[in-house]
Design an enzyme around this catalytic site. Structure first.
Site, mmCIF file in Angstrom:
data_model
loop_
_atom_site.group_PDB
_atom_site.id
_atom_site.type_symbol
_atom_site.label_atom_id
_atom_site.label_comp_id
_atom_site.label_asym_id
_atom_site.label_seq_id
_atom_site.Cartn_x
_atom_site.Cartn_y
_atom_site.Cartn_z
ATOM 1 N N GLY A 160 0.719 -0.950 -0.085
ATOM 2 C CA GLY A 160 -0.053 -0.241 0.127
ATOM 3 C C GLY A 160 0.908 1.201 -0.005
ATOM 4 C CB THR A 161 3.957 2.156 1.826
ATOM 5 O OG1 THR A 161 3.473 1.934 3.095
ATOM 6 C CG2 THR A 161 4.926 3.168 1.638
ATOM 7 C CB CYS B 207 5.951 7.205 25.900
ATOM 8 S SG CYS B 207 4.247 7.567 26.474
ATOM 9 C CB SER C 238 -2.432 -1.782 2.143
ATOM 10 O OG SER C 238 -1.516 -2.762 2.539
ATOM 11 C CG HIS D 135 -1.618 -5.429 5.598
ATOM 12 N ND1 HIS D 135 -0.782 -4.579 4.584
ATOM 13 C CD2 HIS D 135 -1.175 -4.641 6.713
ATOM 14 C CE1 HIS D 135 -0.233 -3.572 4.943
ATOM 15 N NE2 HIS D 135 -0.690 -3.524 6.391
ATOM 16 C CD GLN E 105 -6.847 1.359 8.798
ATOM 17 O OE1 GLN E 105 -7.650 0.549 8.918
ATOM 18 N NE2 GLN E 105 -5.651 1.310 8.931
#
Length: 473
Positions: free
Chosen positions: A69-70, A320, A194, A196, A177
């Site tokens: 997808g990228t 974090c 994408s 996956h 998505q």
């Protein structure tokens, strides 16, 4: 073990597994060859392209398969910009696009182009009129995701696409998505996705480019996939991707209703069970399987580890929980609390009501344990500082103002220390928090909103940034 991170990668769909195994025996040859093995491979590839195009809502000859997808996003952005270089060198994106889009924008800017980011509201959605206002004659391409990958908010693609069409600007939609749940509405020009994300194998992306869109593929020329995606096609994976997309679409309506009910339950129950929580994202216009919330006074990485030990796989946008000290660009653009951030994305066909109930059962104790470990104020103490809370008396030793040095301390410590000392200044006076943690820029104003205190603003400091808070109650 319940898997609650389907927005990152959905478990392999049974249909994808079956199609992958079957096509390994038939789809290994070069589909460009004329002998029988090549013809069989070509038939599989053509059938997969037709099935994927039907799901996307485009013609088969408008769709190509990419290695991810990228890669589809990078190829789509660069090809569209190059095809319209005579029109202008301006790229318009939303501030909450996937990092693949933003990285492509950075590369465009480094090459001499210009990039305009359109801001979003606290739900993470762009305003169509604000997006339209940024489109001009020199705009070569606009990008807008169909739904956000971190908070689930759906974007007004139809309205933005209509504006783009009227101004002659092509719109690229990242549909990674949302494509499993239905075709993207609106008159878009380019679309990426994408496999996956919907239960297909990883390593398969889609790029659709409508007829009439000026497009100039970048990089060395390649004869495969209309020259838009170089390299030998992974036909078994492509077949499995197309088969699983068709399968999930056939059950999307029923599964969407089932998961939306579970997500509604999480959205409603988490704030009731856990004090000091902000549920983010649009409550109505959202993906059916995604819910994101942030817990005040909580270290995100620690909470994710605790949930993992309890048997739940979730993800986070907290700074974090990553190798950087910068909060998620999505949460930053929304201006919401980033500390203790948890994204729950339920896996279709693989998440039960019992899984959700058990998650809701263990979450309060785990959050309380993390807060205790970090020395956070107890909920009863914190409640005294909420809007409307009384402050009948001030200690005689109270300072007129306080400077709190939290330099070198990371989320959520600066906010915890602020909560501990806010009562040491009289109502109307200030606490200045010195911090070099980028998350403080989000979390201190968010704390003020949750606690009914006034966030005055920030100013420069010799080291880090000084954040000024005025006590109101």
């Amino acid at each position: 073990m319940p898997y609650f991170d389907a927005a990152s990668a959905a478990p392999l769909h049974p249909v994808a597994r079956q199609a992958l195994q079957a096509s390994l025996d038939e789809g290994w040859a070069d589909p460009a060859r004329l002998y029988r093995e090549g013809r069989r491979a070509r038939l599989l590839l053509d059938a997969a392209r037709e099935a994927a195009a039907d799901a996307v809502g485009c013609r088969p000859d408008e769709l190509v398969f990419t290695p991810s997808g990228t890669q589809a996003i990078h190829a789509g952005v660069s090809g569209a910009l190059a095809g319209r270089r005579r029109v202008g060198r301006r790229l318009v994106v939303s501030a909450v696009e996937h990092s693949a889009v933003l990285h492509a924008a950075e590369a465009w800017e480094a090459a001499g182009g210009s990039v305009t980011e359109v801001g979003v509201d606290r739900h993470g959605a762009v305003a169509p009129e604000a997006y339209t206002a940024e489109l001009g004659e020199a705009t070569a391409l606009a990008c807008l995701q169909s739904a956000n990958h971190e908070v689930g908010t759906e974007q007004p693609v139809r309205e933005v696409a209509e504006a783009c069409r009227s101004l002659g600007v092509p719109l690229l939609v990242d549909a990674a998505q949302s494509l499993a749940w239905g075709p993207v509405e609106g008159d878009w020009s380019l679309l990426t996705a994408s496999a996956h994300k919907w239960g297909g194998p990883s390593g398969v992306g889609l790029l659709a480019v409508r007829k009439g869109v000026r497009f100039a593929p970048q990089g060395p020329a390649d004869e495969r996939e209309s020259g838009r995606s170089a390299g030998f096609q992974n036909i078994p994976a492509i077949v499995a991707a197309a088969a699983s997309l068709r399968a999930v679409r056939a059950e999307a309506a029923a599964e969407s209703a089932r998961l939306r009910a579970l997500v509604d339950r999480i959205r409603a129950r988490v704030p009731e069970l856990v004090p000091d929580v902000e549920v983010v994202g649009d409550p109505v216009r959202r993906l059916p399987h995604v819910v994101t919330f942030s817990c005040l006074y909580v270290d995100g990485e620690t909470l994710l580890h605790e949930l993992d030990r309890a048997g739940f796989s979730v993800s986070s946008g907290s700074s974090c929980t990553s190798s950087t000290l910068i909060p998620s660009h999505v949460l930053r653009a929304m201006g919401v609390l980033s500390e203790g951030n948890v994204r729950v994305s339920l896996a279709p066909f693989d998440t039960s009501e019992e899984d959700v109930d058990r998650f809701l059962g263990v979450l309060p104790e785990l959050v309380a344990g993390v807060r205790e470990r970090f020395g956070a104020p107890a909920p009863a103490t914190a409640a005294a500082a909420r809007p409307g809370a009384s402050s009948s008396s001030e200690p005689p030793e109270a300072s007129e103002s306080l400077v709190l040095d939290t330099l070198g301390r990371r989320c959520p410590i600066p906010v915890i220390e602020l909560a501990k000392v806010i009562g040491e200044v009289p109502v109307g006076r200030t606490v200045t928090v010195l911090s070099d943690d980028e998350a403080a820029r989000l979390d201190i104003p968010a704390w003020c909103g949750m606690r009914g205190q006034e966030y005055v603003g920030e100013r420069g400091a010799e080291v880090g940034v000084a954040y000024v808070v005025r006590r109101l109650s």
